[in-house]
Design a protein around this motif. Structure first.
Motif, PDB file in Angstrom:
ATOM      1  N   VAL A   1       0.859  -1.177   0.000  1.00 47.96           N
ATOM      2  CA  VAL A   1       0.000   0.000   0.000  1.00 47.96           C
ATOM      3  C   VAL A   1       0.899   1.232   0.000  1.00 47.96           C
ATOM      4  O   VAL A   1       1.807   1.338   0.824  1.00 47.96           O
ATOM      5  CB  VAL A   1      -0.925   0.032   1.232  1.00 47.96           C
TER       6      VAL A   1
ATOM      7  N   GLN B   1      -3.507   0.329  -3.262  1.00 46.11           N
ATOM      8  CA  GLN B   1      -3.056  -1.023  -2.959  1.00 46.11           C
ATOM      9  C   GLN B   1      -2.819  -1.829  -4.231  1.00 46.11           C
ATOM     10  O   GLN B   1      -3.516  -1.656  -5.229  1.00 46.11           O
ATOM     11  CB  GLN B   1      -4.114  -1.726  -2.099  1.00 46.11           C
TER      12      GLN B   1
ATOM     13  N   SER C   1       0.066 -11.187   7.355  1.00 48.58           N
ATOM     14  CA  SER C   1      -0.433 -10.104   8.191  1.00 48.58           C
ATOM     15  C   SER C   1      -0.036  -8.776   7.546  1.00 48.58           C
ATOM     16  O   SER C   1      -0.055  -8.668   6.319  1.00 48.58           O
ATOM     17  CB  SER C   1       0.147 -10.249   9.609  1.00 48.58           C
ATOM     18  N   THR C   2       0.340  -7.794   8.361  1.00 50.43           N
ATOM     19  CA  THR C   2       0.681  -6.466   7.848  1.00 50.43           C
ATOM     20  C   THR C   2       1.931  -5.946   8.543  1.00 50.43           C
ATOM     21  O   THR C   2       2.073  -6.066   9.757  1.00 50.43           O
ATOM     22  CB  THR C   2      -0.480  -5.476   8.066  1.00 50.43           C
TER      23      THR C   2
ATOM     24  N   VAL D   1       4.483  -2.363   8.630  1.00 49.28           N
ATOM     25  CA  VAL D   1       4.749  -0.971   8.238  1.00 49.28           C
ATOM     26  C   VAL D   1       6.249  -0.820   8.030  1.00 49.28           C
ATOM     27  O   VAL D   1       7.037  -1.080   8.942  1.00 49.28           O
ATOM     28  CB  VAL D   1       4.250   0.019   9.307  1.00 49.28           C
TER      29      VAL D   1
ATOM     30  N   ARG E   1       1.202  -7.904   3.870  1.00 49.93           N
ATOM     31  CA  ARG E   1       0.901  -6.638   3.202  1.00 49.93           C
ATOM     32  C   ARG E   1       1.872  -5.603   3.754  1.00 49.93           C
ATOM     33  O   ARG E   1       1.965  -5.397   4.962  1.00 49.93           O
ATOM     34  CB  ARG E   1      -0.544  -6.227   3.482  1.00 49.93           C
TER      35      ARG E   1
ATOM     36  N   ILE F   1       3.128  -1.807   4.209  1.00 49.15           N
ATOM     37  CA  ILE F   1       2.612  -0.436   4.205  1.00 49.15           C
ATOM     38  C   ILE F   1       3.776   0.544   4.143  1.00 49.15           C
ATOM     39  O   ILE F   1       4.649   0.555   5.004  1.00 49.15           O
ATOM     40  CB  ILE F   1       1.773  -0.152   5.470  1.00 49.15           C
TER      41      ILE F   1
ATOM     42  N   ASN G   1      -0.552   4.690  10.891  1.00 50.37           N
ATOM     43  CA  ASN G   1      -0.573   3.535   9.990  1.00 50.37           C
ATOM     44  C   ASN G   1      -0.661   2.228  10.761  1.00 50.37           C
ATOM     45  O   ASN G   1      -1.341   1.283  10.337  1.00 50.37           O
ATOM     46  CB  ASN G   1       0.677   3.537   9.108  1.00 50.37           C
TER      47      ASN G   1
ATOM     48  N   ARG H   1      -4.310   2.086  11.856  1.00 49.68           N
ATOM     49  CA  ARG H   1      -5.266   1.931  10.747  1.00 49.68           C
ATOM     50  C   ARG H   1      -5.222   0.538  10.152  1.00 49.68           C
ATOM     51  O   ARG H   1      -6.273  -0.053   9.864  1.00 49.68           O
ATOM     52  CB  ARG H   1      -4.957   2.975   9.666  1.00 49.68           C
ATOM     53  N   TYR H   2      -4.019  -0.004   9.949  1.00 51.90           N
ATOM     54  CA  TYR H   2      -3.882  -1.289   9.277  1.00 51.90           C
ATOM     55  C   TYR H   2      -3.693  -2.453  10.239  1.00 51.90           C
ATOM     56  O   TYR H   2      -3.476  -3.582   9.800  1.00 51.90           O
ATOM     57  CB  TYR H   2      -2.709  -1.232   8.292  1.00 51.90           C
ATOM     58  N   ARG H   3      -3.759  -2.179  11.542  1.00 50.08           N
ATOM     59  CA  ARG H   3      -3.559  -3.211  12.569  1.00 50.08           C
ATOM     60  C   ARG H   3      -2.256  -3.975  12.300  1.00 50.08           C
ATOM     61  O   ARG H   3      -2.204  -5.211  12.300  1.00 50.08           O
ATOM     62  CB  ARG H   3      -4.744  -4.184  12.646  1.00 50.08           C
ATOM     63  N   ALA H   4      -1.216  -3.229  12.072  1.00 45.45           N
ATOM     64  CA  ALA H   4       0.080  -3.817  11.710  1.00 45.45           C
ATOM     65  C   ALA H   4       0.661  -4.584  12.890  1.00 45.45           C
ATOM     66  O   ALA H   4       0.582  -4.154  14.039  1.00 45.45           O
ATOM     67  CB  ALA H   4       1.042  -2.725  11.264  1.00 45.45           C
TER      68      ALA H   4
END
Length: 545
Positions: free
Chosen positions: A64, A69, A240-241, A243, A266, A268, A282, A285-288
């Motif tokens: 993203v 995205q 998962s995510t 940053v 993912r 970020i 971030n 927002r993205y539950r990193a």
């Protein structure tokens, strides 16, 4: 020879198990493992990882950025189109290309496309001035430059006949519309897979260049097992995510972006320039579950006002991957206390790759430790006569046996080696628990009145004061002592700016010969784009008597 063979087999087994635990290797899907190995072997690590994730998770989100995205399948297809566009603009296997870009999709597509063409990418520092950029471009014999529009003026430092292609365009930069972009060269081209080059092009990661023009450390072919060193002591998330705040041109950001993609995460990106509060936003927002930073970024986050830190829900965070320079002890403790006990401090270098990892448990025992080596890495200390040191708490030069370290700089020079162990250029010691501590750079050591002083110890002590944000210590010429210590201090808002008080504080806590003779207050310390302290400008600074 037998013991070496046994050790290699053992390391391979341990590395495989570490990758299995992390989710990089599934013994029930050997076909996936074989496919990944083939992709990386044929196209290099970056392009190979993109190809593998596109084949196994095509519809999962990959990254993203400001433009939105992209899925893994979209990254793969777009990078194939970019690769064909680059080929149409004359790039051929074996060529060398400079990439000067911030973190965004253009950087990812460019690196993947260049790998598929067998073109070597030199990752340029976004903080370069014209002389450094010109020197590196000439030394590496670049054939083209891929760059963001904000760096158009920097291009005047190199010959005009070297082609330019824009990786990101900001309208405010008013660039010449005739300059091709990644979008324009990719338009209308086939998204299908390309034939593999005869040899992967690889990448050149530049050293920090804190003492001159950065050297190039090539990574032509990277073993998949290097990822074991990054996940052995660090529980990076899977599917998962993450940053990514650290820049991709730096080994920290590049390595974690690649491993993060391989784990199906993912990724970020920031809005191309680091913003500490935006980083927290971030994460919320993205539950990193993971954050990748260099230490100065971590410090800037923790230096935000208390009410700002408390405004964002970062409870999802499980791993902070920090690497690139030493982290002051107070920053380590604040990170553990305020960010879910999630800090992993990674000690490494461009040349040696990973050296050691300090887990949260290690850092609770000793905030200034570099931890222990992960799987496949061995560390030795040698004295000035190059005799091995085995006793605890005795300092020596740190040497590393890491099969994934570099072989030589692009100019042919290399690092000192002893029995296959490569010098890190740092001095350190082990404590009785086997934890490694880095005392400072070998060439930063100051000899004052016959006593050896490593500035990092004094810097950390001063920086730990509640009224100090940062500190740096250098040696300056002195008629009586050879060198004397000069401290540069960035004061906090409640500082009295009292030089004598700081000297007395050091005298109370350290040996007398480690007390700075001078204390100079500055608004900020000179650092490069990845946050490393630049001592040369401090040496050259004229200080009034």
């Amino acid at each position: 020879m037998l013991s070496t063979a046994v050790r290699k087999i053992s390391d391979l087994a341990l590395s495989t198990n570490a990758m299995r635990r992390a989710g990089l290797f599934d013994p029930l899907r050997l076909d996936h493992a074989a496919m990944s190995f083939v992709n990386v072997s044929r196209f290099g690590p970056f392009a190979g990882i993109v190809m593998h994730t596109a084949q196994t998770r095509p519809d999962n989100p990959a990254l993203v950025d400001e433009r939105g995205q992209l899925t893994f399948g979209e990254v793969e297809a777009l990078s194939n189109q970019v690769a064909r566009g680059l080929a149409a603009h004359g790039l051929r296997e074996g060529d060398v290309v400079a990439l000067l870009a911030r973190d965004h999709r253009g950087t990812v597509l460019a690196l993947s496309a260049l790998g598929k063409l067998g073109v070597r990418a030199v990752l340029m520092n976004t903080g370069f001035a014209k002389p450094q950029f010109a020197d590196v471009a000439a030394r590496e014999k670049i054939k083209a430059v891929l760059h963001d529009s904000e760096f158009v003026e920097l291009m005047s430092a190199i010959p005009a006949e070297i082609p330019r292609i824009l990786t990101w365009v900001d309208e405010s930069d008013n660039v010449d519309p005739s300059i091709p972009t990644l979008d324009s060269i990719a338009a209308g081209r086939s998204p299908d897979q390309l034939a593999a080059p005869q040899k992967p092009g690889g990448m050149v990661i530049l050293t920090s260049g804190t003492t001159g023009t950065p050297k190039g450390a090539p990574r032509e072919k990277v073993s998949p097992f290097i990822t074991a060193q990054l996940v052995d002591r660090i529980p990076l998330p899977r599917n998962s995510t993450m940053v990514v705040a650290a820049p991709i041109f730096h080994a920290t950001g590049l390595s974690q972006f690649g491993v993060g993609l391989a784990l199906g995460n993912r990724m970020i990106f920031q809005q191309r320039r680091f913003d500490p509060e935006q980083t927290l936003a971030n994460i919320e927002r993205y539950r990193a579950e993971a954050l990748v930073v260099v230490p100065t970024m971590l410090q800037r986050i923790l230096d935000l006002p208390t009410e700002t830190l408390g405004r964002y829900d970062v409870s999802s965070l499980k791993v902070i991957f920090a690497a690139g320079s030493a982290i002051p002890g107070d920053v380590v403790t604040r990170a553990l206390d305020h960010l879910n006990n999630s800090l992993y401090n990674v000690y490494g270098s461009t040349e040696c790759a990973v050296i050691s990892v300090a887990t949260p448990e290690d850092l609770r025992l000793a905030p200034d430790t570099a931890g222990k080596p992960p799987v496949g890495i061995r560390i030795r200390l040698y004295d000035e006569n190059r005799q091995e040191i085995t006793a605890p708490n005795v300092p020596g030069t740190i040497f590393i046996d890491n099969p994934h370290g570099f072989k030589a700089y692009t100019d042919g020079r290399t690092k000192e080696t002893i029995d296959g162990f490569m010098s890190s250029g740092d001095v350190g010691h082990f404590d009785s628990r086997g934890l490694l501590f880095v005392d400072g750079r070998d060439d930063d050591m100051i000899v004052s009145g016959g006593e050896n002083v490593f500035p990092q110890e004094v810097e950390f002590l001063i920086a730990n004061r509640h009224d100090v944000l940062e500190a740096a210590v250098i040696g300056v010429d002195d008629r009586d002592f050879g060198k004397r210590l000069r401290a540069f201090v960035v004061p906090g808002p409640d500082s009295k700016r009292d030089a004598e008080e700081i000297k007395e504080f050091v005298k109370t806590n350290l040996a007398r010969y480690k007390v700075p003779r001078e204390v100079v207050f500055l608004d900020e310390l000179p650092r490069n784009a990845t946050g490393k302290l630049l001592r040369k400008p401090l040496q050259e600074m004229e200080i009034g008597e």
